[in-house]
Scaffold this motif. Structure first.
Motif, PDB file in Angstrom:
ATOM      1  N   TYR A 299     -40.292 -21.482 -33.376  1.00 10.07           N
ATOM      2  CA  TYR A 299     -38.944 -23.094 -33.901  1.00 10.07           C
ATOM      3  C   TYR A 299     -40.090 -24.100 -33.807  1.00 10.07           C
ATOM      4  O   TYR A 299     -41.108 -24.172 -34.095  1.00 10.07           O
ATOM      5  N   LEU A 300     -38.896 -24.922 -34.201  1.00  4.91           N
ATOM      6  CA  LEU A 300     -39.475 -26.276 -34.056  1.00  4.91           C
ATOM      7  C   LEU A 300     -38.601 -26.898 -33.173  1.00  4.91           C
ATOM      8  O   LEU A 300     -37.063 -27.503 -33.441  1.00  4.91           O
ATOM      9  N   GLN A 301     -39.535 -27.754 -32.041  1.00  2.00           N
ATOM     10  CA  GLN A 301     -38.388 -28.687 -31.073  1.00  2.00           C
ATOM     11  C   GLN A 301     -38.923 -30.169 -31.879  1.00  2.00           C
ATOM     12  O   GLN A 301     -40.466 -30.596 -31.819  1.00  2.00           O
ATOM     13  N   MET A 302     -37.380 -30.712 -32.130  1.00  3.92           N
ATOM     14  CA  MET A 302     -37.527 -31.803 -32.473  1.00  3.92           C
ATOM     15  C   MET A 302     -37.118 -33.037 -31.991  1.00  3.92           C
ATOM     16  O   MET A 302     -36.240 -33.073 -31.787  1.00  3.92           O
ATOM     17  N   ASN A 303     -38.245 -34.017 -31.807  1.00  7.17           N
ATOM     18  CA  ASN A 303     -37.492 -35.221 -30.271  1.00  7.17           C
ATOM     19  C   ASN A 303     -37.846 -36.558 -31.149  1.00  7.17           C
ATOM     20  O   ASN A 303     -38.371 -36.669 -32.088  1.00  7.17           O
ATOM     21  N   SER A 304     -37.463 -37.009 -30.964  1.00  5.40           N
ATOM     22  CA  SER A 304     -37.534 -38.985 -31.054  1.00  5.40           C
ATOM     23  C   SER A 304     -37.060 -38.768 -33.258  1.00  5.40           C
ATOM     24  O   SER A 304     -37.951 -39.794 -33.325  1.00  5.40           O
ATOM     25  N   LEU A 305     -36.201 -38.282 -32.928  1.00  7.47           N
ATOM     26  CA  LEU A 305     -35.573 -38.146 -34.785  1.00  7.47           C
ATOM     27  C   LEU A 305     -35.241 -39.970 -34.845  1.00  7.47           C
ATOM     28  O   LEU A 305     -34.471 -40.125 -34.095  1.00  7.47           O
TER      29      LEU A 305
ATOM     30  N   VAL B 284     -44.350 -29.582 -42.844  1.00  7.34           N
ATOM     31  CA  VAL B 284     -44.234 -30.130 -41.539  1.00  7.34           C
ATOM     32  C   VAL B 284     -45.276 -29.194 -39.972  1.00  7.34           C
ATOM     33  O   VAL B 284     -45.561 -30.522 -39.075  1.00  7.34           O
ATOM     34  N   ALA B 285     -45.592 -28.869 -40.348  1.00  4.08           N
ATOM     35  CA  ALA B 285     -45.708 -27.582 -39.727  1.00  4.08           C
ATOM     36  C   ALA B 285     -45.802 -27.021 -39.120  1.00  4.08           C
ATOM     37  O   ALA B 285     -45.792 -25.949 -40.289  1.00  4.08           O
ATOM     38  N   THR B 286     -47.482 -25.922 -38.537  1.00  8.58           N
ATOM     39  CA  THR B 286     -47.722 -24.015 -38.608  1.00  8.58           C
ATOM     40  C   THR B 286     -48.372 -23.691 -37.011  1.00  8.58           C
ATOM     41  O   THR B 286     -49.230 -24.678 -36.428  1.00  8.58           O
TER      42      THR B 286
ATOM     43  N   LYS C  22     -46.138 -35.892 -35.828  1.00  8.29           N
ATOM     44  CA  LYS C  22     -47.546 -35.435 -34.862  1.00  8.29           C
ATOM     45  C   LYS C  22     -46.701 -36.759 -34.011  1.00  8.29           C
ATOM     46  O   LYS C  22     -46.823 -37.686 -33.602  1.00  8.29           O
ATOM     47  N   GLY C  23     -46.426 -36.084 -32.017  1.00  7.03           N
ATOM     48  CA  GLY C  23     -46.298 -36.889 -30.828  1.00  7.03           C
ATOM     49  C   GLY C  23     -44.758 -36.979 -30.629  1.00  7.03           C
ATOM     50  O   GLY C  23     -44.228 -36.187 -29.514  1.00  7.03           O
ATOM     51  N   ARG C  24     -44.315 -36.202 -31.490  1.00  4.90           N
ATOM     52  CA  ARG C  24     -42.336 -35.872 -31.465  1.00  4.90           C
ATOM     53  C   ARG C  24     -42.055 -34.004 -32.208  1.00  4.90           C
ATOM     54  O   ARG C  24     -41.087 -33.858 -31.045  1.00  4.90           O
ATOM     55  N   PHE C  25     -42.469 -33.727 -33.173  1.00  8.28           N
ATOM     56  CA  PHE C  25     -42.797 -31.906 -33.672  1.00  8.28           C
ATOM     57  C   PHE C  25     -43.442 -31.877 -32.549  1.00  8.28           C
ATOM     58  O   PHE C  25     -44.778 -31.716 -32.529  1.00  8.28           O
ATOM     59  N   ILE C  26     -43.308 -30.573 -32.060  1.00 16.16           N
ATOM     60  CA  ILE C  26     -43.746 -29.198 -31.353  1.00 16.16           C
ATOM     61  C   ILE C  26     -42.983 -27.784 -32.001  1.00 16.16           C
ATOM     62  O   ILE C  26     -42.114 -27.738 -32.433  1.00 16.16           O
ATOM     63  N   ILE C  27     -44.574 -26.536 -32.131  1.00  9.59           N
ATOM     64  CA  ILE C  27     -43.945 -25.716 -32.716  1.00  9.59           C
ATOM     65  C   ILE C  27     -44.410 -24.605 -31.674  1.00  9.59           C
ATOM     66  O   ILE C  27     -45.109 -23.690 -32.567  1.00  9.59           O
TER      67      ILE C  27
END
Length: 122
Positions: free
Chosen positions: A80-86, A48-50, A65-70
């Motif tokens: 953290y894993l900030q998950m938007n527009s799920l 997912v992300a690193t 990409k563009g929806r989640f940030i780490i």
């Protein structure tokens, strides 16, 4: 030895947001790169992300990409894993992991958390 404990999973409607946390403990935790992976039922675990503790360089799967940030908080040894527009296809068990190299391959990660369930309803 590094111990990882995830939290923050749950049920959310499509379009909503969730923030997962991964608390890391251990003597040399700030020397590791941290990653998030997920595994949906009947599917293989996927990257997912690193993020790197040093420098904070990040990489994301194209699907998030563009929806989640780490983001990370080095003072708390927490990633953290900030998950938007799920989306419903984001439904999976999410795992936090630690690696000595920054990689998108799950085989490169030495330490894993227990996982936290994320369910996105349509």
């Amino acid at each position: 030895q590094v111990q990882l404990v995830e939290s923050g999973g749950g049920l959310v409607q499509a379009g909503g947001s969730l923030r997962l946390s991964c608390a890391a403990s251990g003597r040399t935790v700030n020397k590791y790169h941290m990653g998030w992976f997920r595994q949906a039922p009947g599917k293989e675990r996927e990257f997912v992300a690193t993020i790197s503790w040093i420098g904070g360089s990040t990489y994301y799967a194209d699907s998030v990409k563009g929806r989640f940030i780490i983001p990370r908080d080095s003072t708390k040894n927490t990633v953290y894993l900030q998950m938007n527009s799920l989306k419903p296809e984001d439904t999976a068990v999410y795992y936090c992991a630690a690696s000595e190299i920054q990689t998108t391959a799950s085989s490169g990660y030495k330490y894993w958390g227990q996982g936290t369930q994320v369910t996105v309803s349509s």
